[in-house]
Design a protein around this motif. Structure first.
Motif, PDB file in Angstrom:
ATOM      1  N   SER A  36       0.809  -1.176  -0.490  1.00 29.52           N
ATOM      2  CA  SER A  36      -0.135  -0.133  -0.017  1.00 29.52           C
ATOM      3  C   SER A  36       0.880   1.245  -0.386  1.00 29.52           C
ATOM      4  N   SER A  37       0.581   2.188  -0.724  1.00 32.38           N
ATOM      5  CA  SER A  37       0.754   3.517  -0.394  1.00 32.38           C
ATOM      6  C   SER A  37       0.950   4.151   0.347  1.00 32.38           C
ATOM      7  N   ASN A  38       0.639   3.184   1.516  1.00 37.13           N
ATOM      8  CA  ASN A  38       1.135   3.793   3.072  1.00 37.13           C
ATOM      9  C   ASN A  38       2.535   3.381   3.360  1.00 37.13           C
ATOM     10  N   ASN A  39       2.848   2.400   3.750  1.00 27.33           N
ATOM     11  CA  ASN A  39       4.037   1.863   3.681  1.00 27.33           C
ATOM     12  C   ASN A  39       4.994   1.227   2.429  1.00 27.33           C
ATOM     13  N   PRO A  40       5.735   1.948   2.042  1.00 32.58           N
ATOM     14  CA  PRO A  40       6.865   2.278   0.969  1.00 32.58           C
ATOM     15  C   PRO A  40       7.654   0.971   1.062  1.00 32.58           C
ATOM     16  N   VAL A  41       8.208   0.022   0.023  1.00 32.20           N
ATOM     17  CA  VAL A  41       8.924  -0.722   0.405  1.00 32.20           C
ATOM     18  C   VAL A  41      10.768   0.090   1.290  1.00 32.20           C
ATOM     19  N   PRO A  42      10.750  -0.729   2.275  1.00 33.44           N
ATOM     20  CA  PRO A  42      12.317  -0.263   2.717  1.00 33.44           C
ATOM     21  C   PRO A  42      13.614   0.302   1.744  1.00 33.44           C
ATOM     22  N   LYS A  43      13.635   1.378   1.862  1.00 35.66           N
ATOM     23  CA  LYS A  43      15.210   2.067   1.269  1.00 35.66           C
ATOM     24  C   LYS A  43      16.319   1.005   1.014  1.00 35.66           C
ATOM     25  N   GLU A  44      16.543  -0.067   2.227  1.00 35.48           N
ATOM     26  CA  GLU A  44      17.683  -0.929   2.096  1.00 35.48           C
ATOM     27  C   GLU A  44      16.839  -2.510   0.698  1.00 35.48           C
ATOM     28  N   VAL A  45      16.094  -2.409   0.411  1.00 36.05           N
ATOM     29  CA  VAL A  45      15.588  -3.275  -0.242  1.00 36.05           C
ATOM     30  C   VAL A  45      15.906  -2.777  -1.432  1.00 36.05           C
ATOM     31  N   ILE A  46      16.787  -3.635  -2.228  1.00 38.82           N
ATOM     32  CA  ILE A  46      17.413  -3.412  -3.550  1.00 38.82           C
ATOM     33  C   ILE A  46      17.707  -4.604  -4.525  1.00 38.82           C
ATOM     34  N   HIS A  47      17.217  -4.379  -5.779  1.00 40.36           N
ATOM     35  CA  HIS A  47      18.025  -5.314  -6.884  1.00 40.36           C
ATOM     36  C   HIS A  47      19.148  -5.504  -7.126  1.00 40.36           C
ATOM     37  N   SER A  48      19.795  -6.699  -7.339  1.00 42.20           N
ATOM     38  CA  SER A  48      21.966  -7.191  -7.669  1.00 42.20           C
ATOM     39  C   SER A  48      21.952  -5.385  -8.037  1.00 42.20           C
ATOM     40  N   ASN A  49      22.333  -4.193  -8.892  1.00 38.67           N
ATOM     41  CA  ASN A  49      22.220  -4.249 -10.104  1.00 38.67           C
ATOM     42  C   ASN A  49      22.729  -2.939  -9.387  1.00 38.67           C
ATOM     43  N   LEU A  50      21.711  -3.000  -8.739  1.00 34.08           N
ATOM     44  CA  LEU A  50      22.069  -1.358  -8.069  1.00 34.08           C
ATOM     45  C   LEU A  50      22.885  -1.288  -6.804  1.00 34.08           C
ATOM     46  N   LEU A  51      23.398  -2.591  -6.467  1.00 34.68           N
ATOM     47  CA  LEU A  51      24.508  -2.778  -5.105  1.00 34.68           C
ATOM     48  C   LEU A  51      25.769  -1.573  -5.094  1.00 34.68           C
ATOM     49  N   PHE A  52      26.619  -1.682  -6.442  1.00 34.63           N
ATOM     50  CA  PHE A  52      27.449  -0.916  -6.640  1.00 34.63           C
ATOM     51  C   PHE A  52      27.163   0.977  -6.252  1.00 34.63           C
ATOM     52  N   HIS A  53      25.921   0.991  -7.350  1.00 34.60           N
ATOM     53  CA  HIS A  53      25.849   2.236  -6.965  1.00 34.60           C
ATOM     54  C   HIS A  53      25.203   3.078  -5.810  1.00 34.60           C
ATOM     55  N   LYS A  54      24.790   2.123  -4.672  1.00 31.53           N
ATOM     56  CA  LYS A  54      24.205   2.551  -3.359  1.00 31.53           C
ATOM     57  C   LYS A  54      25.460   2.555  -2.835  1.00 31.53           C
ATOM     58  N   ILE A  55      26.608   1.487  -2.995  1.00 34.43           N
ATOM     59  CA  ILE A  55      27.438   1.905  -2.067  1.00 34.43           C
ATOM     60  C   ILE A  55      28.173   3.097  -2.336  1.00 34.43           C
ATOM     61  N   LYS A  56      28.262   3.398  -3.616  1.00 31.04           N
ATOM     62  CA  LYS A  56      28.743   4.472  -4.085  1.00 31.04           C
ATOM     63  C   LYS A  56      27.889   5.889  -2.791  1.00 31.04           C
ATOM     64  N   GLU A  57      26.886   5.580  -2.476  1.00 32.81           N
ATOM     65  CA  GLU A  57      25.910   6.438  -2.532  1.00 32.81           C
ATOM     66  C   GLU A  57      25.702   6.322  -0.705  1.00 32.81           C
ATOM     67  N   LEU A  58      26.505   5.256   0.015  1.00 28.02           N
ATOM     68  CA  LEU A  58      26.790   5.278   1.580  1.00 28.02           C
ATOM     69  C   LEU A  58      28.121   6.105   1.446  1.00 28.02           C
ATOM     70  N   ASN A  59      29.281   5.895   0.907  1.00 27.74           N
ATOM     71  CA  ASN A  59      30.249   6.668   0.691  1.00 27.74           C
ATOM     72  C   ASN A  59      30.083   8.386   1.002  1.00 27.74           C
ATOM     73  N   ARG A  60      29.328   8.827  -0.363  1.00 24.03           N
ATOM     74  CA  ARG A  60      28.989  10.208   0.084  1.00 24.03           C
ATOM     75  C   ARG A  60      28.615  10.641   1.436  1.00 24.03           C
TER      76      ARG A  60
END
Length: 321
Positions: free
Chosen positions: A165-189
């Motif tokens: 439902s729109s009241n309970n979004p998907v947690p931001k920590e849940v991702i597809h594998s193709n985003l993993l490298f980019h998400k790690i770069k975001e953590l570095n910032r």
């Protein structure tokens, strides 16, 4: 830098040995097969993240796969841990198919291709408990406080992830594998201040490796399979028929007429996986269905297995070959 690569999964090997040695009509056969499929799927998913992680600079990150570390009178498992100077990142990998509906951090509902709904445990509480137990371990080892972060990574690009439902979004920590490298770069910032130096990271990895205890279990007990219920004999490497017979110093398959010099090695591997490393001549003859003690003795010695004891009490030490 990969400190601990993906290791041979002894539990998976034990499951496959049990599956081979269990008759199709056995009451637990379907459960064993389901567990084999589930286990293989998990291993495949865990290895799918190797590609995005290959783009991380080895001088800035350590990578440890398949950790199992003691904590609170038990163990906790981490699919992949990525220590860096600024934070430690836990990566929990799921190889779930279909469409996943997240009810925030509550239940996950999976809808398969056949439209059937299935309730699944939300991986967020699971990985948060891993983080908590890792924090306890770090405190026990007197490491300084450092941010402990995590991602839940779905390895299949075809998996669709939606909010229930729109009241309970998907947690931001849940991702597809193709985003993993980019998400790690975001953590570095986001996390710029170094807390560990490389020497401390190396010390951390050494202690984790020292405490790592691979998962092992007695699969016969797990599935209530009796030793007497197992299929005995040597499987034909050509057609998988069993048992082969010992004929003119070779193994012969009556079904396809195949001859093999060392078909007994996989059978002894199965024995090792199901019963342990020690085997006596009588036990080997019973399991491989060989009548002659002398033939069995020569097979064990010529295959390179070490032994202890004299002729009557001799015990051979098996190992995977």
């Amino acid at each position: 830098m990969i400190i601990k690569p993906h290791e041979m999964n002894i539990y998976s090997l034990k499951l496959e040995a049990l599956g081979r040695r269990t008759e199709d009509y056995h009451r637990e056969k379907s459960k064993i097969q389901d567990e084999i499929v589930k286990n293989k799927s998990g291993i495949k998913g865990e290895r799918e993240i190797s590609y995005p992680l290959s783009f991380l600079t080895p001088e800035d990150y350590l990578i440890l796969h398949n950790l199992r570390v003691p904590s609170l009178q038990s163990h906790f498992e981490i699919d992949t841990l990525i220590p860096s100077r600024n934070y430690l990142l836990i990566v929990e990998v799921k190889n779930w198919y279909g469409t996943l509906y997240f009810d925030g951090e509550n239940q996950v509902i999976r809808v398969g291709d056949d439209g059937k709904e299935e309730g699944l445990p939300n991986p967020i509480p699971q990985v948060e408990l891993q983080r908590h137990r890792l924090r306890l371990w770090l405190n026990q080892q007197n490491f300084p406080q450092i941010p402990l972060l995590y991602f839940v990574v779905y390895s299949s690009p075809s998996t669709i992830i939606k909010p229930l439902s729109s009241n309970n979004p998907v947690p931001k920590e849940v991702i597809h594998s193709n985003l993993l490298f980019h998400k790690i770069k975001e953590l570095n910032r986001q996390f710029r201040d170094p807390i560990f130096d490389m020497d401390m990271l190396q010390q951390l990895s050494s202690k984790l490796l020292a405490d790592h205890t691979p998962y092992d279990t007695n699969v016969l007990n797990n599935f209530s399979v009796k030793r007497s219920e197992l299929i005995k004999g040597v499987f034909c490497p050509q057609c998988s028929s069993v048992p082969m017979e010992r004929l003119n110093r070779k193994w012969h398959c009556r079904h396809c007429n195949h001859f093999s010099a060392n078909a007994h090695i996989p059978a002894l591997n199965d024995y090792y996986l199901l019963f342990g490393e020690n085997i006596r001549n009588r036990e080997a003859r019973e399991f491989l269905m060989v009548d002659s003690p002398e033939v069995m003795k020569n097979l064990l010695l010529n295959s390179g297995y070490s032994y202890t004891g004299n002729t009557k009490s001799r015990s051979y030490r098996l190992e995977l070959k």
